[in-house]
Scaffold this motif. Structure first.
Motif, PDB file in Angstrom:
ATOM      1  N   PRO A 253      13.614 -15.888   0.116  1.00 48.91           N
ATOM      2  CA  PRO A 253      13.902 -17.374  -0.198  1.00 48.91           C
ATOM      3  C   PRO A 253      13.262 -18.035   0.932  1.00 48.91           C
ATOM      4  N   TYR A 254      12.483 -19.087   0.437  1.00 50.69           N
ATOM      5  CA  TYR A 254      12.061 -20.208   1.016  1.00 50.69           C
ATOM      6  C   TYR A 254      12.945 -21.293   1.285  1.00 50.69           C
ATOM      7  N   ARG A 255      13.751 -21.605   0.157  1.00 50.18           N
ATOM      8  CA  ARG A 255      14.706 -22.661   0.328  1.00 50.18           C
ATOM      9  C   ARG A 255      15.498 -22.122  -0.862  1.00 50.18           C
ATOM     10  N   LEU A 256      17.087 -22.481  -0.517  1.00 43.72           N
ATOM     11  CA  LEU A 256      18.089 -22.536  -1.529  1.00 43.72           C
ATOM     12  C   LEU A 256      18.557 -23.887  -1.965  1.00 43.72           C
ATOM     13  N   ASP A 257      19.098 -24.060  -3.271  1.00 41.12           N
ATOM     14  CA  ASP A 257      19.497 -25.140  -3.636  1.00 41.12           C
ATOM     15  C   ASP A 257      20.924 -24.798  -4.410  1.00 41.12           C
ATOM     16  N   PHE A 282      26.153 -22.707   4.562  1.00 44.61           N
ATOM     17  CA  PHE A 282      25.031 -21.658   4.910  1.00 44.61           C
ATOM     18  C   PHE A 282      23.829 -21.836   4.209  1.00 44.61           C
ATOM     19  N   ALA A 283      23.897 -22.116   2.690  1.00 39.07           N
ATOM     20  CA  ALA A 283      22.866 -22.363   1.905  1.00 39.07           C
ATOM     21  C   ALA A 283      21.866 -23.431   2.295  1.00 39.07           C
ATOM     22  N   ALA A 284      22.553 -24.422   2.855  1.00 40.70           N
ATOM     23  CA  ALA A 284      21.708 -25.382   3.209  1.00 40.70           C
ATOM     24  C   ALA A 284      20.848 -25.442   4.297  1.00 40.70           C
ATOM     25  N   ARG A 285      21.290 -24.393   5.248  1.00 40.70           N
ATOM     26  CA  ARG A 285      20.431 -23.840   6.289  1.00 40.70           C
ATOM     27  C   ARG A 285      19.215 -23.123   6.081  1.00 40.70           C
ATOM     28  N   VAL A 286      19.238 -22.486   4.696  1.00 43.24           N
ATOM     29  CA  VAL A 286      18.290 -21.593   4.026  1.00 43.24           C
ATOM     30  C   VAL A 286      17.213 -22.435   4.030  1.00 43.24           C
ATOM     31  N   ASP A 287      16.236 -22.829   4.599  1.00 42.05           N
ATOM     32  CA  ASP A 287      15.213 -23.915   4.479  1.00 42.05           C
ATOM     33  C   ASP A 287      14.183 -23.676   5.321  1.00 42.05           C
ATOM     34  N   LEU A 288      12.869 -23.005   4.892  1.00 37.91           N
ATOM     35  CA  LEU A 288      11.858 -22.588   6.074  1.00 37.91           C
ATOM     36  C   LEU A 288      10.747 -23.853   6.242  1.00 37.91           C
ATOM     37  N   VAL A 302       5.520 -10.796   0.770  1.00 34.68           N
ATOM     38  CA  VAL A 302       5.425 -10.006  -0.335  1.00 34.68           C
ATOM     39  C   VAL A 302       6.387 -10.500  -1.542  1.00 34.68           C
ATOM     40  N   GLU A 303       5.794 -10.884  -2.740  1.00 33.78           N
ATOM     41  CA  GLU A 303       6.491 -11.405  -3.714  1.00 33.78           C
ATOM     42  C   GLU A 303       6.168 -10.892  -5.185  1.00 33.78           C
ATOM     43  N   GLY A 304       7.028 -10.720  -6.088  1.00 34.44           N
ATOM     44  CA  GLY A 304       6.961 -10.504  -7.391  1.00 34.44           C
ATOM     45  C   GLY A 304       6.810 -11.395  -8.405  1.00 34.44           C
ATOM     46  N   GLY A 305       5.754 -11.391  -8.974  1.00 38.86           N
ATOM     47  CA  GLY A 305       5.498 -12.530 -10.040  1.00 38.86           C
ATOM     48  C   GLY A 305       6.756 -12.502 -11.158  1.00 38.86           C
ATOM     49  N   GLU A 306       7.416 -11.619 -11.186  1.00 40.73           N
ATOM     50  CA  GLU A 306       8.674 -11.810 -12.298  1.00 40.73           C
ATOM     51  C   GLU A 306      10.084 -12.148 -11.477  1.00 40.73           C
ATOM     52  N   THR A 317       5.552 -20.284  -1.179  1.00 43.99           N
ATOM     53  CA  THR A 317       5.398 -21.395  -0.366  1.00 43.99           C
ATOM     54  C   THR A 317       5.065 -21.267   1.058  1.00 43.99           C
ATOM     55  N   LEU A 318       5.932 -20.085   1.672  1.00 41.63           N
ATOM     56  CA  LEU A 318       5.755 -19.684   3.057  1.00 41.63           C
ATOM     57  C   LEU A 318       4.419 -19.254   3.335  1.00 41.63           C
ATOM     58  N   ALA A 319       3.799 -18.596   2.389  1.00 40.00           N
ATOM     59  CA  ALA A 319       2.471 -17.952   2.570  1.00 40.00           C
ATOM     60  C   ALA A 319       1.267 -18.899   2.896  1.00 40.00           C
ATOM     61  N   SER A 320       1.613 -20.137   2.338  1.00 43.50           N
ATOM     62  CA  SER A 320       0.390 -21.225   2.161  1.00 43.50           C
ATOM     63  C   SER A 320       0.903 -21.954   3.705  1.00 43.50           C
ATOM     64  N   GLU A 321       2.073 -22.004   4.014  1.00 46.04           N
ATOM     65  CA  GLU A 321       2.288 -22.903   5.216  1.00 46.04           C
ATOM     66  C   GLU A 321       2.187 -22.289   6.598  1.00 46.04           C
ATOM     67  N   ALA A 322       2.469 -21.073   6.748  1.00 42.39           N
ATOM     68  CA  ALA A 322       2.482 -20.339   8.166  1.00 42.39           C
ATOM     69  C   ALA A 322       1.240 -20.112   8.535  1.00 42.39           C
TER      70      ALA A 322
END
Length: 357
Positions: A253-257, A282-288, A302-306, A317-322
């Motif tokens: 995950p990049y972020r959890l809502d 905890f979920a609020a901390r999961v944000d890159l 590595v991501e799956g389109g489904e 999103t991480l792949a475009s920002e790191a």
């Protein structure tokens, strides 16, 4: 009422849970025909742990018989299969957490017996907030000099454990890379005694400290791969643990809502964090968002389109920002890409091996 009761009590969840976990079971190494036989008679999610545990114990009994007759490979393989079934038995946010802890212990014990028979050089490595197995690649030809072998730390996710990702470990071992597969806080064998740790770089750091002086390993060539929520953990370690040379996130995950997460996720987090409010925090901390620019080492996302889970922003999103990230997107891959193992696992193992060469 227990945190997990509402999900487990909902009879409508059973067919979907069986179906969505079928690819995951395949990725974990379960025989899908047997998976179908085990799940077909189920009428309630309450029966899931016992059904899968029974399968695990059948394998453990077969292993004991084979070991008594000196059939070492058969025994070790059966113990390894038992570990997989015990692990999958504990996937649910089931209200009987004591039983879940026993299943995690059975998975751990079965894996211990499997490695003792199949890989006697495997070592138990544990410390504050982690426990795992260090496995070394088989030597081919002349023995390699001490310190030559790189190491990858394999990090599981929210409801996972070190017994799940055999395929990842085997792919790395086959490429001459040692593997340290761990349970961290709130995971696997440690789930009953600890809560998830958002600052997971501390866990990875302690694991690296623990193997720093093990023979045959190169402490200057270490990497991390994290799967599902473990992808977030791997990303935090990549940003903050300077000894890492490369990192991979798989379905991370990049972020959890919190407000949009499905009950399976919220109830699992509530159980493992110690309550709904702790889980929400905890979920609020999961944000890159803030960490992504700090991940300057080579990173493969590595991501799956489904892979679509409500409330989860995927790590594309991480792949475009790191700064040094690459994206491996498999259009037909689901969460954890159990539907597409040939399309990502060999490439990912090659990528890690080359970055640690």
């Amino acid at each position: 009422m227990s945190f997990g009761m509402s999900f487990v009590d909902d009879a409508d969840q059973l067919p979907a849970f069986v179906e969505v976990n079928r690819p995951r079971a395949h990725g974990a190494g379960l025989d899908l025909f047997e998976y179908d036989r085990v799940t077909a008679p189920l009428t309630s999610l309450h029966d899931w742990p016992a059904a899968f545990a029974a399968a695990g114990r059948r394998y453990a009994s077969a292993a004991e018989r084979a070991a008594a007759e000196g059939r070492t490979v058969t025994a070790g393989t059966a113990y390894r299969d038992a570990a997989r079934w015990f692990h999958v038995a504990g996937l649910l946010p089931h209200p009987d957490r004591a039983a879940a802890a026993r299943l995690a212990a059975e998975a751990d014990a079965a894996m211990r017996r499997a490695l003792a028979l199949l890989e006697p050089t495997a070592e138990r490595v544990e410390g504050e907030g982690f426990a795992g197995w260090l496995r070394r690649p088989a030597r081919v030809g002349q023995a390699a000099p001490a310190g030559e072998v790189p190491v990858v730390v394999v990090v599981p996710g929210m409801d996972s454990g070190k017994e799940e990702f055999h395929a990842v470990a085997e792919a790395l071992l086959a490429r001459g890379v040692a593997v340290l597969a761990i349970d961290g806080p709130g995971q696997g064998v440690l789930a009953a005694t600890s809560a998830p740790e958002p600052d997971y770089q501390r866990v990875v750091g302690r694991a690296l400290d623990a193997i720093a002086h093990h023979d045959g390993l190169d402490p200057a060539r270490v990497a991390v791969i994290g799967l599902s929520l473990g992808g977030y953990y791997a990303a935090t370690a990549a940003a903050r643990e300077p000894r890492l040379r490369a990192a991979v996130t798989v379905s991370g995950p990049y972020r959890l809502d919190w407000e949009h997460l499905v009950p399976f996720v919220t109830e699992t987090l509530a159980q493992r964090c110690g309550g709904p409010e702790a889980a929400r925090a905890f979920a609020a901390r999961v944000d890159l968002t803030a960490l992504a620019p700090a991940i300057t080492l080579p990173l493969l996302v590595v991501e799956g389109g489904e892979d679509r889970i409500p409330g989860v922003t995927n790590a594309t999103t991480l792949a475009s920002e790191a700064p040094n990230a690459e994206l491996l997107l498999v259009p037909h891959g689901n969460h954890l890409l159990g539907t597409a193992l040939p399309d990502w696992l060999p490439t990912t193992a090659d990528w890690l091996a080359s970055r640690l060469a």
